[in-house]
Design an enzyme around this catalytic site. Structure first.
Site, PDB file in Angstrom:
ATOM      1  N   ASP A  54      -1.108  -5.430  -1.373  1.00 14.48           N
ATOM      2  CA  ASP A  54      -0.839  -5.737   0.030  1.00 14.48           C
ATOM      3  C   ASP A  54       0.244  -6.827   0.076  1.00 14.48           C
ATOM      4  OD1 ASP A  54      -1.161  -5.867   2.801  1.00 14.48           O
ATOM      5  OD2 ASP A  54      -2.904  -7.204   2.687  1.00 14.48           O
ATOM      6  N   ASP A 106      -1.060  -2.130   9.374  1.00 17.62           N
ATOM      7  CA  ASP A 106      -1.989  -2.658  10.382  1.00 17.62           C
ATOM      8  C   ASP A 106      -1.831  -1.991  11.741  1.00 17.62           C
ATOM      9  OD1 ASP A 106      -2.908  -4.311   8.421  1.00 17.62           O
ATOM     10  OD2 ASP A 106      -1.727  -6.043   9.074  1.00 17.62           O
ATOM     11  N   GLU A 108       5.875  -6.870   1.062  1.00 17.41           N
ATOM     12  CA  GLU A 108       7.191  -6.560   1.693  1.00 17.41           C
ATOM     13  C   GLU A 108       8.307  -7.431   1.121  1.00 17.41           C
ATOM     14  OE1 GLU A 108       4.277  -6.967   3.389  1.00 17.41           O
ATOM     15  OE2 GLU A 108       4.041  -4.805   3.468  1.00 17.41           O
TER      16      GLU A 108
END
Ligand code: MIG
Length: 830
Positions: free
Chosen positions: A439, A515, A442
């Site tokens: 997670d 999300d 990015e």
């Protein structure tokens, strides 16, 4: 002098200058002759776009062709018969060849030739041509029927990016009136990208909205369909990049980046499927997943302590709802330190994981990139000692705040760091962890959003600032994870899931869409995103079922479970501040319907697994949008609700509350309603009732759909027989079944079985032929054959030459019989 190019956008944000290009060049030449002696600033010209001049020369070096206007150079590489790569070097200097997306550029085209006449240079393969027009350096592509599929609207161009000390690079092509565009990964907007401008810059987009851009992934690959012919463009540039599909000017399609090379692959169709398959030959396919990963996964931020985890897993078994994956989100760690455990919540993780495993659950743990700055923390100490963390250009380690507090971040673009990181999973694997969830890669940083631009990356020896490395950071993190796990787990297939990615990430991981929100609109967004990811080379994808933030009601959750049943990856997930969110949390009738659909998921595992093989081996996506089936029908370019799951099953999620019926488009041919066996003629929309306990599911006539018995988890017990559902057809139809161990890499040594079924029939008979290839022998002995939709009452069944007397004709007309898995031909006669 103050920079006149703002940081974000080129100053000439208009893609195409209004002034005539040739004129611009004249101005440049005149000014160059004039020298200001006293005030050099007077001589500084405004920043304008520079365009290729006229090609005056061509060179060939093997499969590479070079064209120049005297200063700038263009390289044209023949990759395969159907793929040609174009590169531009504004001042004649190409960068070293290196790409994270394309690990190895194959040179597979046997024939290619350079032609020249007074108008153009032309590089030709057996199937396509790349034209370089002498008059203006326009580059275009055509097929062997001289049909032009792609053509420059202005020559390739560039513009000084003064903050970068390099160039923005641009390519602008003609956009045709009827042209449609697909691809680009996870954009939460209409499936057809015509009329949109979109950006690639991996972004943590909590509770993203319709049309929000960019999101978590950068997939600079699109497919154009114009007048029934498809081609693809893969702009392999990792810098912040943008695409404009006729948004600014309806007659132009452009793509450009803040730096790096203008380098793109032209990928010929003529079919969308051909383009996607060719894209996979460049960027690779997903490895075969462990079979259990095709089951249902349950996640939450977070299940803890151990007693809560056990309560959830027990809940599945008690409610008889199948489940394979159970997730531990960030709270399992000690102060969010990766590779540690909170021993208060999880006193004996190894014991817990093995108990879960005994009950059929595979434990997946989250691992984020941020490593807490803490000299008493082993991972930080090792990283610090070896200088594995990312540095700013002024040579101190870059710091940012994420869950653990003050953190530094491994440079996953460094192969040495990847090896080190991959090794860190050893303990988790020894504890029995089966999968890893990456997670925040990015990369996400609280407050700042992401790393500053000046952070340096090793970039596999090719050096890069964060401008260049940002979009590949997450992909390299999950690559390190996957490769590390693979190494440690030896012959066992690891399971990985990542949020961020770049083209080629499918070689290392599955993805989820991030999300999302518990709303009906997000159900629609998720449906489009999964289809889009599928045609963008990312097959193993899914949404947070139920919506990550917010509260779904029972109906929305159930509709989401239904859609998720037909997502390649099926996982429910929710944020920490939401109510209980398990498939039984909403009471009846929801629990029973959720169970029925999750059971259906498990029944269809051999079908999904075979489709996965088709992907892995042949480059087909798992989800296939309608346009992929019938791209010549313009209306289909706008269909985004229904899709096929593999080649044979068409589904249409119900995405409105209280919907009791809806229209569904069926491509040409005959289809069976999966629930009622009603036969419908395709090539049109049909109205389908949609009470909550069902959703539109159709099976193509002639399909053989393999089914496993329902189990509470994959491998719960030995499979005694495989059910083959055979749908009547009056034209020949092929189906496949792939079988292997389901958890090893033996398939790479050809230990698998690929079965092919050929079904054909008429008003008097139906025949099913089976042929097999491969070295694997499944342990079950027989098939339970279920024939659906026979237009006659069977009088006689002959299998491999012998009469079968033992068969049942059911009241609904289906015919059941059992037979050896090795049959060659079965005939059902009137
Ligand atoms: O800042 O780990 O998208 O799935 O549950 C939030 C906690 C970090 C974001 C992920 C979400 C996950 C959550 N994470």
């Amino acid at each position: 002098m103050e920079s006149i190019t703002p940081n974000e956008e080129p100053v000439n944000n208009k893609l195409v200058e209004s002034e005539n290009i040739v004129e611009t060049e004249n101005i440049v030449e005149e000014e160059e002759e004039f020298h200001h002696l006293n005030n050099p600033a007077d001589g500084i010209k405004p920043i304008i776009k520079k365009y290729l001049g006229t090609p005056n020369h061509a060179d060939q070096l093997g499969n590479k062709f070079f064209f120049t206007d005297g200063d700038a150079k263009v390289e044209v590489v023949v990759v395969t018969d159907l793929i040609i790569r174009v590169r531009l070097a504004p001042h004649g200097v190409f960068l070293d060849e290196f790409s994270y997306a394309v690990p190895k550029l194959e040179h597979k085209a046997a024939e290619f030739t350079l032609f020249e006449d007074e108008n153009e240079f032309r590089v030709a393969t057996k199937s396509i041509n790349c034209h370089i027009r002498k008059q203006d350096f326009f580059i275009s592509f055509s097929d062997s029927n001289s049909r032009v599929t792609s053509t420059d609207a202005v020559p390739m161009h560039w513009e000084e990016n003064v903050k970068f000390g390099g160039y923005y690079v641009f390519c602008t092509k003609t956009c045709h009136t009827d042209e449609s565009f697909f691809g680009l990964g996870d954009k939460p907007t209409e499936f057809n990208l015509r009329g949109k401008r979109l950006k690639n810059w991996n972004t943590d987009a909590y509770s993203f909205q319709w049309n929000q851009d960019p999101l978590y992934r950068s997939i600079p690959f699109y497919i154009s369909v114009n007048e029934g012919v498809a081609h693809g463009i893969f702009f392999d540039n990792t810098f912040k990049a943008q695409f404009d599909f006729g948004a600014e000017d309806t007659t132009k399609t452009s793509f450009w980046a803040d730096g790096g090379e203008l380098q793109y692959y032209y990928i010929h169709g003529p079919h969308m499927m051909d383009v996607v398959k060719s894209y996979h030959t460049l960027t690779g396919t997903h490895p075969m997943p462990p079979l259990w990963a095709l089951g249902y996964h349950q996640c939450r931020w977070s299940y803890y302590p151990e007693s809560k985890v056990k309560k959830i897993t027990r809940g599945f078994r008690e409610n008889k709802i199948p489940c394979d994956g159970i997730y531990l989100d960030i709270d399992y760690m000690d102060g969010y330190r990766c590779f540690t455990w909170n021993r208060k919540y999880f006193p004996d993780p190894k014991k817990m994981i093995s108990e879960l495993a005994a009950d059929g659950f595979k434990t997946v743990v989250i691992i984020d990139p941020g490593i807490r700055v803490d000299d008493n923390y082993e991972v930080f100490k090792q990283g610090k000692e070896n200088r594995y963390f990312c540095r700013r250009s002024d040579d101190y380690f870059m710091e940012g705040h994420v869950w653990p507090g003050r953190c530094q971040f491994p440079d996953f673009t460094n192969p040495e760091v990847r090896t080190w990181w991959g090794g860190l999973f050893d303990e988790l694997v020894q504890m029995g962890v089966a999968g890893v969830w990456n997670d925040m890669n990015e990369p996400a940083v609280f407050g700042a959003g992401t790393f500053p631009d000046d952070v340096r990356h090793q970039y596999d020896g090719f050096r890069g600032s964060h401008r260049k490395a940002h979009n590949v950071y997450g992909m390299q993190m999950v690559r390190s994870t996957y490769e590390g796990l693979r190494n440690i787990m030896k012959n066992k297939r690891p399971f990985t899931i990542t949020r961020a990615g770049y083209s080629g990430v499918q070689r290392f991981s599955s993805v989820w869409t991030g999300d999302n929100v518990a709303s009906w609109e997000h159900l629609k967004i998720g449906n489009i995103q999964c289809q889009r990811l599928s045609v963008s080379g990312i097959p193993f994808c899914g949404t947070d079922i139920g919506g990550f933030s917010g509260e779904p009601d029972g109906e929305l959750f159930t509709r989401w479970i239904q859609m998720g049943t037909f997502s390649p990856f099926m996982r429910a997930h929710s944020a920490g501040d939401t109510k209980e969110r398990e498939p039984w949390s909403f009471g009846e009738p929801y629990t029973a319907i959720n169970r029925k659909f999750i059971e259906l998921r498990y029944r269809l595992i051999p079908y999904l697994y075979s489709t996965f093989w088709e992907h892995h081996r042949y480059g087909f996506p798992i989800l296939r949008p309608i346009v992929m089936h019938e791209q010549d029908v313009k209306l289909n370019h706008y269909r985004q609700d229904e899709f096929t799951y593999g080649d044979k099953i068409l589904v249409c999620p119900v995405m409105e509350p209280g919907q009791t019926k809806r229209n569904v488009y069926l491509p040409k041919g005959k289809w069976f309603n999966f629930w009622t066996y009603e036969i419908l003629e395709g090539g049109k929309e049909v109205t389908v009732p949609t009470p909550l306990e069902t959703m539109p599911v159709f099976v193509k006539a002639g399909s053989v759909i393999p089914e496993y018995p329902v189990m509470q988890y994959v491998g719960q017990h030995e499979i005694e027989e495989v059910k083959l559902n055979i749908y009547y057809t009056d034209y020949e139809v092929n189906s496949f079944l792939f079988e292997d161990y389901g958890e090893t890499f033996a398939y790479e040594q050809d230990i698998y079985l690929e079965k092919k079924f050929v079904v054909n029939g008429n008003s008097r008979e139906l025949s099913i032929q089976q042929s097999m290839e491969g070295l694997y022998t499944p342990r079950y002995e027989g098939y339970h054959i279920n024939v659906i939709g026979l237009p006659f009452k069977p009088g006689k069944i002959i299998a491999d030459g012998k009469v079968v007397s033992d068969f049942i004709v059911n009241p609904d007309g289906t015919v059941e019989l059992k037979f050896s898995k090795n049959f060659k031909r079965i005939e059902i006669l009137r």
